[in-house]
Write a protein that holds these residues in place. Structure first.
Motif, PDB file in Angstrom:
ATOM      1  N   GLY A 179       4.476  -1.821  -2.886  1.00  0.00           N
ATOM      2  CA  GLY A 179       5.535  -0.851  -2.642  1.00  0.00           C
ATOM      3  C   GLY A 179       5.750   0.016  -3.873  1.00  0.00           C
ATOM      4  O   GLY A 179       5.001  -0.054  -4.851  1.00  0.00           O
ATOM      5  N   ARG A 180       6.798   0.829  -3.837  1.00  0.00           N
ATOM      6  CA  ARG A 180       7.112   1.684  -4.989  1.00  0.00           C
ATOM      7  C   ARG A 180       7.568   0.813  -6.154  1.00  0.00           C
ATOM      8  O   ARG A 180       8.574   0.103  -6.059  1.00  0.00           O
ATOM      9  CB  ARG A 180       8.207   2.686  -4.616  1.00  0.00           C
ATOM     10  N   LEU A 181       6.820   0.855  -7.243  1.00  0.00           N
ATOM     11  CA  LEU A 181       7.085  -0.015  -8.377  1.00  0.00           C
ATOM     12  C   LEU A 181       7.888   0.695  -9.454  1.00  0.00           C
ATOM     13  O   LEU A 181       7.760   1.904  -9.649  1.00  0.00           O
ATOM     14  CB  LEU A 181       5.766  -0.515  -8.970  1.00  0.00           C
ATOM     15  N   ARG A 182       8.687  -0.094 -10.168  1.00  0.00           N
ATOM     16  CA  ARG A 182       9.410   0.397 -11.341  1.00  0.00           C
ATOM     17  C   ARG A 182       8.557   0.054 -12.553  1.00  0.00           C
ATOM     18  O   ARG A 182       8.428  -1.117 -12.933  1.00  0.00           O
ATOM     19  CB  ARG A 182      10.780  -0.277 -11.433  1.00  0.00           C
ATOM     20  N   ILE A 183       7.959   1.086 -13.146  1.00  0.00           N
ATOM     21  CA  ILE A 183       6.980   0.887 -14.222  1.00  0.00           C
ATOM     22  C   ILE A 183       7.531   1.445 -15.532  1.00  0.00           C
ATOM     23  O   ILE A 183       7.893   2.620 -15.609  1.00  0.00           O
ATOM     24  CB  ILE A 183       5.638   1.567 -13.875  1.00  0.00           C
ATOM     25  N   ALA A 184       7.591   0.589 -16.542  1.00  0.00           N
ATOM     26  CA  ALA A 184       8.050   0.992 -17.874  1.00  0.00           C
ATOM     27  C   ALA A 184       6.837   1.281 -18.751  1.00  0.00           C
ATOM     28  O   ALA A 184       5.873   0.510 -18.764  1.00  0.00           O
ATOM     29  CB  ALA A 184       8.883  -0.114 -18.501  1.00  0.00           C
ATOM     30  N   LEU A 185       6.889   2.391 -19.477  1.00  0.00           N
ATOM     31  CA  LEU A 185       5.883   2.690 -20.495  1.00  0.00           C
ATOM     32  C   LEU A 185       6.449   2.288 -21.854  1.00  0.00           C
ATOM     33  O   LEU A 185       7.629   2.502 -22.134  1.00  0.00           O
ATOM     34  CB  LEU A 185       5.553   4.182 -20.544  1.00  0.00           C
ATOM     35  N   SER A 186       5.594   1.727 -22.699  1.00  0.00           N
ATOM     36  CA  SER A 186       6.063   1.325 -24.024  1.00  0.00           C
ATOM     37  C   SER A 186       4.899   1.240 -24.995  1.00  0.00           C
ATOM     38  O   SER A 186       3.793   0.847 -24.613  1.00  0.00           O
ATOM     39  CB  SER A 186       6.759  -0.032 -23.958  1.00  0.00           C
ATOM     40  N   HIS A 187       5.166   1.612 -26.247  1.00  0.00           N
ATOM     41  CA  HIS A 187       4.188   1.347 -27.305  1.00  0.00           C
ATOM     42  C   HIS A 187       4.860   1.009 -28.629  1.00  0.00           C
ATOM     43  O   HIS A 187       4.181   0.642 -29.585  1.00  0.00           O
ATOM     44  CB  HIS A 187       3.247   2.548 -27.487  1.00  0.00           C
ATOM     45  N   GLU A 188       6.187   1.086 -28.715  1.00  0.00           N
ATOM     46  CA  GLU A 188       6.896   0.813 -29.966  1.00  0.00           C
ATOM     47  C   GLU A 188       7.415  -0.628 -29.922  1.00  0.00           C
ATOM     48  O   GLU A 188       8.512  -0.907 -29.443  1.00  0.00           O
ATOM     49  CB  GLU A 188       8.042   1.809 -30.148  1.00  0.00           C
ATOM     50  N   PHE A 245      14.191  -8.472 -18.663  1.00  0.00           N
ATOM     51  CA  PHE A 245      13.598  -7.144 -18.505  1.00  0.00           C
ATOM     52  C   PHE A 245      12.977  -6.990 -17.117  1.00  0.00           C
ATOM     53  O   PHE A 245      13.141  -5.948 -16.456  1.00  0.00           O
ATOM     54  CB  PHE A 245      12.554  -6.930 -19.597  1.00  0.00           C
ATOM     55  N   PHE A 246      12.288  -8.027 -16.671  1.00  0.00           N
ATOM     56  CA  PHE A 246      11.611  -7.946 -15.378  1.00  0.00           C
ATOM     57  C   PHE A 246      12.562  -8.119 -14.188  1.00  0.00           C
ATOM     58  O   PHE A 246      12.130  -8.046 -13.040  1.00  0.00           O
ATOM     59  CB  PHE A 246      10.448  -8.946 -15.316  1.00  0.00           C
ATOM     60  N   GLU A 247      13.851  -8.305 -14.454  1.00  0.00           N
ATOM     61  CA  GLU A 247      14.839  -8.183 -13.382  1.00  0.00           C
ATOM     62  C   GLU A 247      15.025  -6.718 -12.990  1.00  0.00           C
ATOM     63  O   GLU A 247      15.381  -6.404 -11.854  1.00  0.00           O
ATOM     64  CB  GLU A 247      16.184  -8.774 -13.821  1.00  0.00           C
ATOM     65  N   ASP A 248      14.778  -5.816 -13.936  1.00  0.00           N
ATOM     66  CA  ASP A 248      14.977  -4.378 -13.697  1.00  0.00           C
ATOM     67  C   ASP A 248      13.667  -3.614 -13.541  1.00  0.00           C
ATOM     68  O   ASP A 248      13.674  -2.485 -13.038  1.00  0.00           O
ATOM     69  CB  ASP A 248      15.775  -3.763 -14.854  1.00  0.00           C
ATOM     70  N   TRP A 249      12.589  -4.184 -14.013  1.00  0.00           N
ATOM     71  CA  TRP A 249      11.284  -3.506 -13.997  1.00  0.00           C
ATOM     72  C   TRP A 249      10.242  -4.424 -13.385  1.00  0.00           C
ATOM     73  O   TRP A 249      10.285  -5.634 -13.570  1.00  0.00           O
ATOM     74  CB  TRP A 249      10.860  -3.123 -15.420  1.00  0.00           C
ATOM     75  N   ASP A 250       9.266  -3.835 -12.674  1.00  0.00           N
ATOM     76  CA  ASP A 250       8.179  -4.627 -12.096  1.00  0.00           C
ATOM     77  C   ASP A 250       7.012  -4.780 -13.053  1.00  0.00           C
ATOM     78  O   ASP A 250       6.349  -5.819 -13.078  1.00  0.00           O
ATOM     79  CB  ASP A 250       7.685  -3.958 -10.800  1.00  0.00           C
ATOM     80  N   ILE A 251       6.755  -3.731 -13.804  1.00  0.00           N
ATOM     81  CA  ILE A 251       5.564  -3.649 -14.657  1.00  0.00           C
ATOM     82  C   ILE A 251       5.964  -3.026 -15.985  1.00  0.00           C
ATOM     83  O   ILE A 251       6.793  -2.101 -16.010  1.00  0.00           O
ATOM     84  CB  ILE A 251       4.467  -2.746 -14.014  1.00  0.00           C
ATOM     85  N   ILE A 252       5.363  -3.502 -17.082  1.00  0.00           N
ATOM     86  CA  ILE A 252       5.421  -2.763 -18.339  1.00  0.00           C
ATOM     87  C   ILE A 252       3.995  -2.393 -18.722  1.00  0.00           C
ATOM     88  O   ILE A 252       3.087  -3.224 -18.646  1.00  0.00           O
ATOM     89  CB  ILE A 252       6.135  -3.552 -19.462  1.00  0.00           C
TER      90      ILE A 252
END
Length: 491
Positions: free
Chosen positions: A260-269, A378-385
């Motif tokens: 389904g539509r995923l909540r994906i976080a981008l991160s590098h810091e 964190f994964f309560e609010d986001w599906d993927i980082i």
């Protein structure tokens, strides 16, 4: 010799396709093994990725108990020279100390691999005891990146990544204690999944409780092969300290559907560690691509004390590796690692970690717990980082600062230098969460750059489902359809 198929045709087959051809009686496991051995002979002089080919198993794939009725039907497979043992076969762990070491019995996972129909036909290179970022000691071997021989494959699943990337075979064994599947997958342009804790057994010599951060797995060129390997080889041995979980449905079924539509976080810091601008640009590009697939993408970061987490991870590695080395010394009647047989950093790790106290380990485990809880929240609010697999360009061959042949007098400084490049993978091991490296980007030096997706514990299937959706969207053309210069179909 006459090959079962042309090299172009060979390289287009993943393990699932090869197995299907065996089931249709178009090729035999022996013909596949012979062609894989020819592929090793063709590419290994350049990349030095295979330690040994088992010629007796190439001639007779059933010799060591492979089940041709298994899912993979006799597909050739190479075993990293570390981790699961093969009865009667050498396991030398990238170390002069271990030359001539033969295993007395198969490991539990070895049996699962053979019952899955994978034909274990040789050993691939690894740094000494798996303890650094590259299989690169001139006294043992120097494994080179098939995309550019001036660069390392990274590690520690170095040889397996190079052989899969070079088209020699579609799947090979790998292990991951802090990124050793995902990092070489990322810089060699293949797929590398580090599963959650509680999927692949490390019995009988260790358990998920004693190993703590160590994970078994594979490297492949297709998502369905990775999914099939998970389905066929997962499960605990009798007497596991921790429960082994089962998925609600097979991964091979799950990946047929888009998520389904995923909540994906981008991160590098990640605390003190940052990726180069080029990597951030590639990460943003992949983020936009995922938005185009219908996912919600934005920058976000877990509320983790990164300095404490990396300090605890360092304590874990130093104390774990020190015990590993001590356990290898004892049966040989050695009081300390011989300087002519064990690499300098590994001797310093042994010295630094051998007397780690329970109090120090308890502090470490408290940080592990806090870090794991923070990722859980964190994964309560986001599906993927989503992160790059590495922060900095892949090292050139001879960059000793990342190697256990380094002359760095400080073990802590040596590990700190590793984290500057390889910060994005080890915390998944600390937390027991899954991570996958997908060959979606390129480095400025022309080498592949893996993009890593991580998810909550036991959400391995979601990572594979997303990977399969991406694979369909790009028509299977990982690395934008490019192949390395050293490749079975080249020349």
């Amino acid at each position: 010799m006459t090959l079962a198929m042309s090299w172009d045709e060979w390289a287009r087959h993943d393990a699932t396709a090869m197995a299907e051809r065996v089931r249709r009686r178009e090729v035999t496991p022996a013909e596949l093994a012979a062609q894989a051995a020819a592929g090793v002979a063709k590419t290994n002089p350049a990349v030095s990725a295979v330690v040994e080919v088992f010629e007796d198993v190439v001639a007779d794939p059933l010799r060591d108990g492979m089940d041709p009725g298994g899912r993979f039907a006799g597909v050739p497979y190479l075993m990293k020279d570390l981790g699961p043992t093969l009865k009667g076969r050498l396991q030398e762990m990238g170390s002069l100390l271990m030359r001539g070491n033969r295993a007395a019995a198969d490991s539990y996972l070895t049996g699962r691999i053979r019952r899955a129909g994978l034909n274990i036909m040789g050993r691939t290179t690894t740094p000494e005891f798996g303890c650094c970022s590259s299989a690169e000691n001139p006294a043992v071997y120097v494994t080179r990146n098939p995309w550019d021989l001036d660069y390392t494959t990274c590690g520690s699943s170095a040889g397996s990544a190079a052989m899969v990337a070079a088209g020699v075979l579609p799947i090979a064994h790998a292990t991951d204690g802090g990124g050793s599947i995902r990092i070489p997958a990322g810089v060699n342009g293949v797929i590398g999944l580090k599963v959650s804790r509680g999927v692949f057994s490390i019995a009988p010599a260790a358990s998920d409780l004693t190993g703590l951060v160590s994970i078994q797995g594979c490297l492949t060129r297709s998502v369905r092969d990775t999914a099939a390997f998970v389905d066929a080889c997962r499960g605990g041995a009798p007497g596991e300290f921790m429960p082994y979980w089962t998925a609600p449905e097979p991964c091979t079924d799950l990946i047929q559907r888009d998520p389904g539509r995923l909540r994906i976080a981008l991160s590098h810091e990640w605390g003190d560690y940052r990726a180069t601008a080029e990597r951030v640009g590639e990460l943003e590009r992949v983020g936009r691509f995922l938005e185009g697939l219908g996912h919600h993408v934005e920058w976000a970061l877990p509320a983790v004390d990164f300095r404490a987490a990396f300090a605890a991870q360092t304590t874990c590695y130093i104390s774990n590796f020190a015990q590993t080395i001590a356990n290898l010394l004892a049966p040989r009647g050695l009081k300390r690692p011989p300087a002519d047989l064990v690499e300098p950093i590994n001797i310093r790790i042994w010295e630094a970690g051998l007397d780690t106290s329970y109090t120090e380990r308890a502090r470490m485990q408290a940080v592990f717990n806090a870090t794991s809880r923070a990722f859980g929240h964190f994964f309560e609010d986001w599906d993927i980082i989503l992160t790059p697999v590495t922060a900095l360009p892949t090292p050139r061959i001879g960059t000793t600062e990342y190697l256990t042949i380094s002359d760095n007098p400080s073990v802590l400084d040596w590990f700190g230098n590793l984290w500057r490049n390889f910060a994005y993978t080890p915390l998944a091991n600390l937390c027991g969460i899954p991570g996958i490296s997908l060959p979606l980007a390129m480095q400025e030096n022309g080498l592949p750059l893996g993009i890593q997706a991580q998810a909550r514990q036991a959400n391995d299937g979601l990572l594979l489902q997303l990977a399969a959706q991406i694979e369909r969207a790009i028509d299977g053309k990982w690395n934008a359809g490019r192949v390395p210069g050293v490749h079975v179909a080249a020349g």
